[in-house]
Design an enzyme around this catalytic site. Structure first.
Site, mmCIF file in Angstrom:
data_model
loop_
_atom_site.group_PDB
_atom_site.id
_atom_site.type_symbol
_atom_site.label_atom_id
_atom_site.label_comp_id
_atom_site.label_asym_id
_atom_site.label_seq_id
_atom_site.Cartn_x
_atom_site.Cartn_y
_atom_site.Cartn_z
ATOM 1 C CE1 TYR A 1 10.195 -64.488 1.157
ATOM 2 C CE2 TYR A 1 8.116 -63.308 1.211
ATOM 3 C CZ TYR A 1 9.046 -64.053 0.524
ATOM 4 O OH TYR A 1 8.847 -64.367 -0.790
ATOM 5 N NE ARG B 1 6.490 -60.775 -8.990
ATOM 6 C CZ ARG B 1 5.645 -61.407 -8.180
ATOM 7 N NH1 ARG B 1 4.470 -61.727 -8.595
ATOM 8 N NH2 ARG B 1 5.974 -61.743 -6.948
ATOM 9 C CE LYS C 1 7.123 -66.807 0.177
ATOM 10 N NZ LYS C 1 5.916 -66.758 -0.576
ATOM 11 C CD GLU D 1 7.568 -67.298 -3.558
ATOM 12 O OE1 GLU D 1 6.973 -68.338 -3.219
ATOM 13 O OE2 GLU D 1 7.073 -66.169 -3.429
ATOM 14 C CG ASP D 2 8.926 -63.656 -5.975
ATOM 15 O OD1 ASP D 2 7.689 -63.822 -5.882
ATOM 16 O OD2 ASP D 2 9.564 -62.972 -5.167
ATOM 17 C CG ASN E 1 1.959 -62.581 -14.908
ATOM 18 O OD1 ASN E 1 1.415 -63.655 -14.683
ATOM 19 N ND2 ASN E 1 1.416 -61.417 -14.642
ATOM 20 C CG ASP F 1 3.275 -68.929 -2.028
ATOM 21 O OD1 ASP F 1 2.262 -69.522 -1.614
ATOM 22 O OD2 ASP F 1 3.741 -67.928 -1.468
ATOM 23 C CG ASP F 2 4.677 -65.628 -6.698
ATOM 24 O OD1 ASP F 2 4.902 -65.023 -5.651
ATOM 25 O OD2 ASP F 2 5.553 -66.255 -7.327
ATOM 26 C CB ALA G 1 -6.249 -59.336 -15.185
ATOM 27 N N GLY G 2 -3.188 -60.014 -13.192
ATOM 28 C CA GLY G 2 -1.887 -60.682 -13.302
ATOM 29 C C GLY G 2 -1.912 -62.026 -12.590
ATOM 30 C CB SER H 1 -2.920 -51.650 -17.583
ATOM 31 O OG SER H 1 -2.640 -52.634 -18.544
ATOM 32 C CG ASN I 1 1.848 -56.886 -0.404
ATOM 33 O OD1 ASN I 1 1.220 -56.405 0.512
ATOM 34 N ND2 ASN I 1 1.759 -58.167 -0.744
HETATM 35 P P1 NAD Z 1 1.313 -58.701 -12.010
HETATM 36 O O1 NAD Z 1 2.329 -57.734 -12.486
HETATM 37 O O2 NAD Z 1 1.296 -60.075 -12.534
HETATM 38 O O3 NAD Z 1 -0.171 -58.079 -12.319
HETATM 39 C C1 NAD Z 1 -0.513 -56.714 -12.145
HETATM 40 C C2 NAD Z 1 -1.832 -56.473 -12.848
HETATM 41 O O4 NAD Z 1 -2.243 -55.129 -12.586
HETATM 42 C C3 NAD Z 1 -1.782 -56.629 -14.369
HETATM 43 O O5 NAD Z 1 -2.916 -57.323 -14.821
HETATM 44 C C4 NAD Z 1 -1.870 -55.198 -14.880
HETATM 45 O O6 NAD Z 1 -2.525 -55.085 -16.137
HETATM 46 C C5 NAD Z 1 -2.721 -54.554 -13.812
HETATM 47 N N1 NAD Z 1 -2.576 -53.101 -13.813
HETATM 48 C C6 NAD Z 1 -1.440 -52.390 -13.916
HETATM 49 N N2 NAD Z 1 -1.753 -51.071 -13.961
HETATM 50 C C7 NAD Z 1 -3.085 -50.977 -13.879
HETATM 51 C C8 NAD Z 1 -4.006 -49.891 -13.875
HETATM 52 N N3 NAD Z 1 -3.580 -48.629 -13.967
HETATM 53 N N4 NAD Z 1 -5.320 -50.159 -13.791
HETATM 54 C C9 NAD Z 1 -5.744 -51.439 -13.706
HETATM 55 N N5 NAD Z 1 -4.936 -52.496 -13.693
HETATM 56 C C10 NAD Z 1 -3.622 -52.265 -13.788
HETATM 57 O O7 NAD Z 1 1.425 -58.708 -10.452
HETATM 58 P P2 NAD Z 1 0.834 -59.807 -9.442
HETATM 59 O O8 NAD Z 1 1.822 -60.852 -9.171
HETATM 60 O O9 NAD Z 1 -0.521 -60.199 -9.913
HETATM 61 O O10 NAD Z 1 0.722 -58.931 -8.112
HETATM 62 C C11 NAD Z 1 -0.142 -57.805 -8.090
HETATM 63 C C12 NAD Z 1 -0.124 -57.185 -6.710
HETATM 64 O O11 NAD Z 1 -0.658 -58.124 -5.778
HETATM 65 C C13 NAD Z 1 1.276 -56.822 -6.204
HETATM 66 O O12 NAD Z 1 1.229 -55.563 -5.578
HETATM 67 C C14 NAD Z 1 1.577 -57.875 -5.185
HETATM 68 O O13 NAD Z 1 2.399 -57.387 -4.145
HETATM 69 C C15 NAD Z 1 0.191 -58.188 -4.659
HETATM 70 N N6 NAD Z 1 0.137 -59.533 -4.069
HETATM 71 C C16 NAD Z 1 -0.341 -59.649 -2.800
HETATM 72 C C17 NAD Z 1 -0.380 -60.891 -2.178
HETATM 73 C C18 NAD Z 1 -0.922 -60.989 -0.791
HETATM 74 O O14 NAD Z 1 -1.340 -60.027 -0.244
HETATM 75 N N7 NAD Z 1 -0.933 -62.152 -0.176
HETATM 76 C C19 NAD Z 1 0.093 -62.007 -2.845
HETATM 77 C C20 NAD Z 1 0.571 -61.883 -4.154
HETATM 78 C C21 NAD Z 1 0.583 -60.637 -4.752
#
Ligand code: NAD
Length: 561
Positions: free
Chosen positions: A105, A158, A176, A247-248, A251, A270-271, A304-305, A338, A410
């Site tokens: 993975y 994604r 997975k 998965e993936d 958004n 899962d995400d 806020a993703g 952002s 990550n």
């Molecule tokens: P996503 O693309 O859906 O969301 C990213 C968010 O970050 C968006 O809301 C965007 O507006 C915001 N963003 C981007 N640039 C920014 C900035 N300069 N300032 C403030 N906010 C900003 O991605 P996601 O699926 O929500 O994943 C986000 C992160 O979380 C990834 O790095 C992913 O690897 C990590 N993640 C970790 C785990 C875990 O640790 N278990 C699980 C899922 C996701």
């Protein structure tokens, strides 16, 4: 041809013999076939005459694995074993889980996905492509296994943090599925990886002569929705009890599809939901360290993703269970994306963000939001490295005796801060967890162990609990139960070192306990399709797959040698 009796998960009624048997990964035992079996099955002379126990074969495999020059070479080597001898493959992964997880993975699976069309050897799942529209049922019938219980599906939009990889995303549902087997003991035959090929917007793939997917832009709108609908219906037709794990997905589609299907079929994303439960478990455990109950926390998210909003929604459910109203719970969760702090006066907010938009002044940056709101916890899910600056961290330490700092982005290079930064700038007071692993940090004679909020803590157990009860739905209550079960498994020693997750080495035990907790919810809420067993934990354990070679002697009848 002999009739197969005991290896009852095998789809065919006939057991292959001779050379064909050695080509069959479901039955092949390689050099572990005994002399008696070799004679019975007509494979004498087709193998070197010596015999290896499974342990011998594991030792040989690991020696070769460790000698590979790169992680991607290790990936190809181990996936090759999967195609040759499935039992040995799963045993090797299970026995060496910590070493294997980063290969099968993330992060290596990411490289494998990027190179998918170039390193492709053999298919290991089903591809439902647009050109098969109207025939998905028929295509799914081509999969040889009849007792599929979990379908892990991606549309490749994604993939990890790597973006749109089109059909190359197949390595993810496959990875997975491998983790379901290794972490929760789900039978490999119960897992089916699926990729929906709806095109790609990735120009380099579209121009790659070896690319194995459809060369057109992604389907959108009703054409896309209809295709997903046909996929869901085809799964329900062939495998009516199956859980569909999304998965993936991109958004917008991820949230929409979750809303559309969560109350109709047994499904989760899962995400969104798995991540949420892992983070919530970390917060539950952190509350034991900070002595501030979850309902009294004020949490500020950076990002806020899918991950951030998913975590926020599950925190709201948890806070409601702790006695807050929904409005009070939402008021305790704040988001910076952002464009700055998510506040009500901001225009063009999506519905999912609107639910967390509060009446407050407009603030454009995270550091100023921290100063204005004085949160008890900050959670980074933005893929913006360094955004938890020394100033942000020392402010958090000033506002809180034990600030909670979760930098979940990550891979490691994207983390909002490192473990060392978190401990240094809070003078060792931070309760820190990250998405990617960080080494323990020693400071002023104390050692701090960062927790890793790995999704592998949650989804395998949730899947196992759902499939053994043949649950009709996956609910937030199940994820809440999973989160509190995980938090309860943090040992006193880990708490002493500031760590809010159990060691990854205990993943099997964690998954089984989570499965029992999820099963309990399924029974309580009338979502199970089986009678309540006497002992839930025993029942879950009795469904665990053990990767052991079956004996063919006595199992194969009517064979004339
Ligand atoms: P996503 O693309 O859906 O969301 C990213 C968010 O970050 C968006 O809301 C965007 O507006 C915001 N963003 C981007 N640039 C920014 C900035 N300069 N300032 C403030 N906010 C900003 O991605 P996601 O699926 O929500 O994943 C986000 C992160 O979380 C990834 O790095 C992913 O690897 C990590 N993640 C970790 C785990 C875990 O640790 N278990 C699980 C899922 C996701």
């Amino acid at each position: 041809m002999a009739e197969h009796k005991t290896i009852n998960c095998y789809p065919r009624t006939k057991c292959p013999t001779g050379y064909d048997l050695l080509q069959d990964p479901l039955l092949n035992k390689g050099t572990s076939f005994t002399d008696e079996e070799r004679k019975l099955l007509r494979i004498e002379g087709l193998l070197p005459p010596g015999f290896n126990s499974m342990e011998d074969q594991i030792a040989r495999t690991m020696k070769n694995f460790r000698e590979k020059p790169s992680d991607i070479a290790k990936y190809s080597f181990i996936m090759d074993l999967m195609e040759r001898d499935l039992t040995l493959f799963h045993r090797v992964v299970l026995d060496n889980l910590i070493e294997m997880m980063p290969i099968v993975y993330t992060p290596t699976v990411g490289r494998a996905s990027q190179n998918y069309s170039h390193i492709f050897q053999r298919p290991q799942g089903v591809f439902l492509a647009e050109k098969y529209r109207g025939r998905f049922r028929q295509i799914l019938a081509n999969w040889p296994l009849d007792d599929v219980r979990i379908v892990v599906v991606t549309d490749g939009e994604r993939i990890l943090g790597l973006g749109d990889l089109g059909v190359s995303g197949m390595a993810i549902p496959l990875g997975k599925s491998i983790l379901y087997v290794a972490c929760a003991g789900i039978h490999p035959h119960w897992c089916l990886p699926v990729t929906l090929d709806v095109g790609t917007n990735n120009a380099s793939l579209l121009n790659d002569p070896l690319y194995l997917g459809h060369r057109h832009k992604r389907l959108r709108g009703s054409a896309y929705d209809d295709l997903v609908d046909e996929f869901v219906q085809a799964v329900l037709d062939r495998y009516p009890d199956a859980l569909i794990h999304f998965e993936d997905f991109g958004n917008a589609n991820a949230f929409r599809l979750l809303q559309k299907y969560r109350d109709r079929i047994c499904t989760f994303n899962d995400d969104i939901q798995g991540t949420a439960a892992v983070a919530l478990a970390g917060l539950f455990a952190a509350a034991k360290l900070t002595k501030v109950p979850l309902k009294d926390q004020k949490i500020l998210f950076l990002g806020a993703g899918g991950a951030g909003i998913g975590i926020g929604e599950l925190i709201v459910s948890a806070m409601i269970k702790e006695g807050l109203s929904e409005a009070e719970a939402r008021r305790r969760c704040w988001f910076v994306d952002s464009k700055g702090l998510v506040v009500r006066k901001r225009e063009h907010l999506t519905d999912v963000k609107q639910a967390f938009a509060h009446d407050f002044e407009t603030i454009e940056d995270f550091a100023s939001s921290v100063r204005a709101l004085k949160p008890t916890a900050i959670i980074g899910v933005s893929s913006q490295p360094g955004k938890f600056t020394p100033q942000v961290l020392s402010d958090m330490a000033q506002f809180n005796e034990r600030p909670v700092v979760f930098a979940l982005s990550n891979p490691t290079s994207q983390s909002e801060c490192t473990a060392e930064e978190a401990y240094i700038w809070t003078r060792g007071t931070a309760v820190f967890a990250s998405g990617s692993p960080f080494e323990p940090v020693t400071m002023n004679g104390s050692t701090y162990v960062p927790g890793q909020g790995n999704n592998a803590y949650i989804f395998p157990g949730v899947g196992l609990g759902a499939v053994v009860t043949r649950a009709t739905r996956i609910t937030d209550d199940m994820f809440l139960a999973a989160a509190s079960t995980l938090a309860d498994m943090v040992t006193p020693e880990q708490f002493r070192q500031g760590c809010v997750y159990p060691p990854l080495t205990s993943l099997r035990e964690v998954s089984i306990r989570i499965a029992a907790a999820v099963a309990q919810v399924a029974f309580e809420k009338g979502l199970a399709r089986i009678p309540v067993p006497d002992d839930l934990l025993d029942f879950v354990e009795s469904n665990i797959y053990a990767p052991e070679y079956a004996s063919f002697v006595g199992a194969v009848a009517g064979h004339s040698s």
